[in-house]
Design a protein around this motif. Sequence first.
Motif, PDB file in Angstrom:
ATOM      1  N   ILE A  76       8.506   5.916  -7.269  1.00 30.99           N
ATOM      2  CA  ILE A  76       9.551   5.974  -7.663  1.00 30.99           C
ATOM      3  C   ILE A  76       9.972   6.225  -9.257  1.00 30.99           C
ATOM      4  O   ILE A  76       8.889   4.690  -9.266  1.00 30.99           O
ATOM      5  CB  ILE A  76      11.100   4.937  -7.160  1.00 30.99           C
ATOM      6  CG1 ILE A  76      12.087   5.744  -7.534  1.00 30.99           C
ATOM      7  CG2 ILE A  76      10.905   3.550  -7.350  1.00 30.99           C
ATOM      8  CD1 ILE A  76      12.979   5.513  -5.756  1.00 30.99           C
ATOM      9  N   LYS A 111      14.673   9.666 -10.162  1.00 28.35           N
ATOM     10  CA  LYS A 111      15.857   9.519  -9.439  1.00 28.35           C
ATOM     11  C   LYS A 111      17.145  10.082 -11.145  1.00 28.35           C
ATOM     12  O   LYS A 111      15.760   9.501 -12.440  1.00 28.35           O
ATOM     13  CB  LYS A 111      16.430   7.567  -9.535  1.00 28.35           C
ATOM     14  CG  LYS A 111      17.009   7.497  -8.411  1.00 28.35           C
ATOM     15  CD  LYS A 111      16.455   5.865  -8.307  1.00 28.35           C
ATOM     16  CE  LYS A 111      16.898   5.263  -7.126  1.00 28.35           C
ATOM     17  NZ  LYS A 111      17.504   4.023  -7.388  1.00 28.35           N
ATOM     18  N   ARG A 169      20.692   6.926  -6.132  1.00 19.65           N
ATOM     19  CA  ARG A 169      21.146   6.126  -5.155  1.00 19.65           C
ATOM     20  C   ARG A 169      20.184   4.906  -4.361  1.00 19.65           C
ATOM     21  O   ARG A 169      18.771   5.674  -4.679  1.00 19.65           O
ATOM     22  CB  ARG A 169      21.831   6.844  -3.603  1.00 19.65           C
ATOM     23  CG  ARG A 169      22.381   7.924  -3.767  1.00 19.65           C
ATOM     24  CD  ARG A 169      23.061   8.225  -3.386  1.00 19.65           C
ATOM     25  NE  ARG A 169      23.495   7.814  -1.964  1.00 19.65           N
ATOM     26  CZ  ARG A 169      23.648   8.166  -0.595  1.00 19.65           C
ATOM     27  NH1 ARG A 169      24.045   9.725  -0.319  1.00 19.65           N
ATOM     28  NH2 ARG A 169      24.272   7.600   0.368  1.00 19.65           N
ATOM     29  N   PHE A 170      19.974   4.212  -3.688  1.00 21.71           N
ATOM     30  CA  PHE A 170      19.294   3.313  -3.735  1.00 21.71           C
ATOM     31  C   PHE A 170      18.544   4.035  -2.202  1.00 21.71           C
ATOM     32  O   PHE A 170      19.382   4.113  -1.627  1.00 21.71           O
ATOM     33  CB  PHE A 170      19.709   2.183  -3.108  1.00 21.71           C
ATOM     34  CG  PHE A 170      18.049   1.193  -2.963  1.00 21.71           C
ATOM     35  CD1 PHE A 170      18.185   0.163  -4.552  1.00 21.71           C
ATOM     36  CD2 PHE A 170      17.971   0.576  -1.760  1.00 21.71           C
ATOM     37  CE1 PHE A 170      17.136  -0.544  -4.020  1.00 21.71           C
ATOM     38  CE2 PHE A 170      16.638  -0.698  -1.957  1.00 21.71           C
ATOM     39  CZ  PHE A 170      16.315  -1.112  -3.204  1.00 21.71           C
ATOM     40  N   VAL A 171      17.104   3.909  -2.445  1.00 17.26           N
ATOM     41  CA  VAL A 171      17.142   4.660  -1.018  1.00 17.26           C
ATOM     42  C   VAL A 171      15.550   4.314  -0.640  1.00 17.26           C
ATOM     43  O   VAL A 171      14.948   3.094  -1.476  1.00 17.26           O
ATOM     44  CB  VAL A 171      15.816   5.480  -1.277  1.00 17.26           C
ATOM     45  CG1 VAL A 171      17.296   6.633  -0.952  1.00 17.26           C
ATOM     46  CG2 VAL A 171      14.606   6.044  -2.206  1.00 17.26           C
ATOM     47  N   LEU A 180       9.236   2.041   0.186  1.00 15.39           N
ATOM     48  CA  LEU A 180      10.261   1.377  -0.773  1.00 15.39           C
ATOM     49  C   LEU A 180      10.680   0.430   0.072  1.00 15.39           C
ATOM     50  O   LEU A 180      10.769   1.273   1.446  1.00 15.39           O
ATOM     51  CB  LEU A 180      11.261   3.113  -0.854  1.00 15.39           C
ATOM     52  CG  LEU A 180      10.142   3.613  -1.470  1.00 15.39           C
ATOM     53  CD1 LEU A 180      11.395   5.428  -2.240  1.00 15.39           C
ATOM     54  CD2 LEU A 180       9.644   3.427  -3.465  1.00 15.39           C
ATOM     55  N   ASP A 181      10.911  -0.179  -0.425  1.00 13.20           N
ATOM     56  CA  ASP A 181      11.667  -1.753   0.296  1.00 13.20           C
ATOM     57  C   ASP A 181      12.402  -1.525   0.060  1.00 13.20           C
ATOM     58  O   ASP A 181      12.653  -1.338  -1.438  1.00 13.20           O
ATOM     59  CB  ASP A 181      10.307  -3.289   0.288  1.00 13.20           C
ATOM     60  CG  ASP A 181      10.321  -3.214  -1.049  1.00 13.20           C
ATOM     61  OD1 ASP A 181      10.479  -2.586  -2.173  1.00 13.20           O
ATOM     62  OD2 ASP A 181      10.867  -4.402  -1.366  1.00 13.20           O
TER      63      ASP A 181
HETATM   64  O1  LIG Z   1      15.960   3.667  -4.797  1.00 16.56           O
HETATM   65  C1  LIG Z   1      15.195   2.857  -4.710  1.00 16.56           C
HETATM   66  N1  LIG Z   1      14.437   1.460  -3.774  1.00 16.56           N
HETATM   67  C2  LIG Z   1      13.554   0.917  -3.957  1.00 16.56           C
HETATM   68  N2  LIG Z   1      12.767   0.666  -5.066  1.00 16.56           N
HETATM   69  C3  LIG Z   1      13.179   1.594  -5.604  1.00 16.56           C
HETATM   70  C4  LIG Z   1      14.479   1.890  -5.613  1.00 16.56           C
HETATM   71  N3  LIG Z   1      14.746   2.465  -6.962  1.00 16.56           N
HETATM   72  N4  LIG Z   1      13.686   1.501  -7.681  1.00 16.56           N
HETATM   73  C5  LIG Z   1      13.021   0.144  -7.109  1.00 16.56           C
END
Ligand SMILES: Oc1ncnc2c1N=NC2
Length: 214
Positions: free
Chosen positions: A132, A162, A182-184, A189-190
């Motif tokens: 990301i 993003k 948005r936070f995914v 991805l954690d």
């Molecule tokens: O959306 C996200 N989800 C997981 N980690 C990260 C994110 N954005 N930057 C790091």
Amino acid sequence: SGGIVIEDDWPGYSLDLFSYPAHYSGDLDCVFIPHGVIMDRTERLARNIMDDLGDHDIVVLCVLKGGYQFCADLVDRIKALSRNSNRSIPMRVHFIRLKSYLNDRSTEDLHILGAEDLSFLAGKNVLIVEAIVGTGKTMKTLLKHVEAFRPKMIKVAGLLVKRVPHNWACLPDYVGFEIPNRFVVGYALDYNEYFRDLNHICVISESGKIKYKI
Ligand SMILES: Oc1ncnc2c1N=NC2
């Protein structure tokens, strides 16, 4: 290309339409990008990469931890192309970890672990693989560090980019998806080390954020 553009108003898919680990029920809002779509997009990125870099030794630099799943699947697709075309090249994989110190708060000074001595990059085609990219600050620092070792070429593959303000010019050369700010989670991805074992890229729910808050 900037990859598949997911608009700000994209609602995602209902979780009831997919399989996902039962231990995350209640912690997610929706399936944002299904696993199969990620795999199909990755397969096409592999072909684009081979078209550009496939003429010379490639070193893949996998940025941990979030990038490990995307990197594994991308390398798998590149290998499939190599063994099915008369043109194939040696490929090495190296792992680096980016940590911004001062406890858990991300700060300006970025430390690159596992990249102390990258002299083996000299003269190679380097492919940095990251899950990301946000403002591009981290990527800018990493690129400067890698350039110092005088590779033949550096390209960046980012699964997700993003849409954030002041998105610095260093957009990846190969982009999977351009997503809202948005936070995914999921697909490595954690959120506080959770959700890496989730197969789809999903949006975490408010209760999920509370449940796994440190
Ligand atoms: O959306 C996200 N989800 C997981 N980690 C990260 C994110 N954005 N930057 C790091």
